[in-house]
Design an enzyme around this catalytic site. Structure first.
Site, PDB file in Angstrom:
ATOM      1  N   ASP A  57      30.491  11.391  37.730  1.00  0.00           N
ATOM      2  CA  ASP A  57      31.569  10.438  38.012  1.00  0.00           C
ATOM      3  C   ASP A  57      31.058   9.013  37.821  1.00  0.00           C
ATOM      4  OD1 ASP A  57      29.910  10.943  40.355  1.00  0.00           O
ATOM      5  OD2 ASP A  57      31.238   9.609  41.450  1.00  0.00           O
TER       6      ASP A  57
ATOM      7  N   GLU B 224      29.777  11.124  43.391  1.00  0.00           N
ATOM      8  CA  GLU B 224      28.672  10.401  44.014  1.00  0.00           C
ATOM      9  C   GLU B 224      29.092   8.996  44.392  1.00  0.00           C
ATOM     10  OE1 GLU B 224      25.233   7.899  44.600  1.00  0.00           O
ATOM     11  OE2 GLU B 224      26.650   7.647  42.968  1.00  0.00           O
TER      12      GLU B 224
HETATM   13 ZN   LIG Z   1      24.670   6.595  40.161  1.00  0.00          ZN
END
Ligand SMILES: [Zn+2]
Length: 468
Positions: free
Chosen positions: A99, A161
């Site tokens: 992501d 994340e």
């Molecule tokens: Zn990162």
């Protein structure tokens, strides 16, 4: 149990990786073209598309077992894959994320953020550096060995994340899934291009809110100013005690040590931070000590009326939020308590403050000197033809702490394909293709060197092919 491919010399690995680069570059371009933003309010489809593409790349690279890790709570799918190595070989877990943060500042970009653009040996685009290049490097390292690496490789590639995910705290609940001898956390990079770097520490973080109320309501300062206790002025006075004249943190009980590893020169730091010409920096001591192994205190928010439209009034209440960055080895809660004590003891104009401790996140200090650590330094030095250095990271990576809690015995090795100039989370984020190539080499060399240290310790492994 498949046989490992025969051992390669570093020169051979470099040749193989050079040959792989056109394909790896094309794959990175494809991955960057998918706007996989995990932040709430953005569509999920691109996240699933990125996930799908990576599963495809892993399968192409010879990975038989690829699955999604199902965990409680809503999160983008976490890819888990395993490639068994020879009998007796150690297990290396490779972590990264697919992501990215949004790129809402499109006008500041020289090319569209979600169309990778190649200029001067670099690939520009959101996620090129953070952290899609690292995923490509991981898969590239596996390709070097034709999908039969000299170590058992476990992939953990998550998709949320950048935006709080239940996965951040999941590993300790199922440690067996993450069991490994060493982990390469590839969500970081080198201090600068050409200087291979292992990140060995991350500062912790703690939030504190400080506030006070002094009047029933705001009062006209023409009528009451001069005697009415002004909450905003009192708060500003309190905040001003957090640093000394030179800008060093002036709160007792916060750990601070000189930084012994690699660091930015003052000139580099000025360039990276875009400090205006001729201005002093805050604090004293080396840059590494100021940004990595010492505390930092920033007032990140303060409730106050904007200048435009301000009315003439004494403030009845005031509030600020403080973010404290903590030495990698000091428990964040302990440092937070020190800051709370400091604020509670203050009496600006004789007024008492209400201090509330907020979230904390512990820092991370890697164990050094183990076989994985040595193999990583050796692999980085060979890949770059330059001595590898040690640095710390300013930002925290929650998953590092979770993996450390889940599998404390595994060495955590933080290195990757990017560098301090990559401008991650900012406009014109980029990765240098030469650095990406070296990162692939480093991982492949690491696999071999690390496998060899286990051969030496485990006589039975001598029966496995490729372990001479
Ligand atoms: Zn990162």
């Amino acid at each position: 149990m498949p046989d490992a491919s025969p051992l390669l010399s570093t020169a051979q690995i470099k040749d193989v990786v050079a040959g792989l680069m056109p394909v790896l570059e094309a794959e990175l371009v494809g991955l960057v073209g998918i706007p996989s933003v995990a932040v709430e309010g953005f569509p999920d489809e691109p996240l699933f598309a990125a996930h799908e593409m990576i599963v495809g790349l892993l399968t192409d690279a010879g990975v038989d077992e690829v699955e999604d890790l199902l965990i409680p709570g809503k999160t983008a799918p976490v890819i888990r894959a395993c490639v068994p190595g020879p009998v007796g070989a150690p297990t290396v877990l490779l972590y990264s994320h697919y992501d990215v943060v949004p790129a809402d500042d499109v006008e500041l970009w020289d090319s569209p953020p979600f169309e990778a653009d190649k200029r001067d040996g670099a690939l520009y685009g959101r996620g090129t550096a953070d952290s899609k290049a690292n995923i490509i490097a991981m898969i590239g390292a596996l390709r070097v060995f034709g999908g039969r690496p000299p170590v058992t490789v476990k992939f953990v590639i998550e998709g949320q994340e950048e935006f709080g995910s239940p996965f951040d705290t999941y590993p300790p609940e199922a440690p067996e899934l993450f069991a490994a001898d060493a982990m390469i956390i590839a969500d970081v990079g080198s201090v600068r291009p050409g200087s291979p770097t292992l990140t060995v520490a991350l500062r912790g973080s703690a939030q504190v809110v400080v506030e006070l109320t002094t009047l029933g309501t705001d009062k006209h300062n023409g009528l009451y100013g001069g005697a009415a206790p002004d909450a905003r002025l009192a708060l500003i006075r309190a905040l001003a005690t957090l640093h000394d004249e030179s800008g060093d943190v002036a709160v007792e009980g916060l750990l601070r040590e000189p930084w012994a590893g690699s660091t930015y020169t003052e000139e580099e730091f000025r360039t990276l931070a875009e400090v205006r010409e001729g201005l002093p920096l805050l604090g004293s001591g080396g840059i590494g000590e100021r940004i990595w192994s010492g505390p930092a205190i920033t007032v990140t928010g303060i409730d106050a009326p904007p200048v435009d439209g301000a009315v003439n009034a004494v403030a009845s209440s005031a509030r600020a939020v403080i973010n404290l960055r903590v030495h990698p080895r000091q428990p964040a809660a302990q440092a937070q308590a020190a800051l709370v004590r400091h604020l509670q003891a203050l009496r600006p104009f004789g007024l008492e403050l209400t201090v509330t401790a907020g979230e904390t996140g512990d820092g991370f200090a890697a164990a050094q000197g183990g076989p994985g650590f040595d193999a990583a330094l050796s692999a980085l030095s060979q890949a770059w033809d330059a001595p590898a250095g040690l640095m710390a990271g300013g930002g925290s990576i929650p998953i590092v702490m979770a993996l450390d809690t889940a599998v404390p015995g595994a060495e955590k090795l933080l290195f990757g394909a990017t560098d301090g100039y990559a401008n991650i989370h900012g406009p014109n984020e980029r990765v240098l293709l030469d650095e990406l190539e070296k990162a692939v080499v480093a991982k492949a060399v690491f696999f071999q060197e690390y496998a060899r240290t286990f051969d030496a310790r485990t006589p039975e492994a001598d029966t496995a092919e490729g372990s001479k």
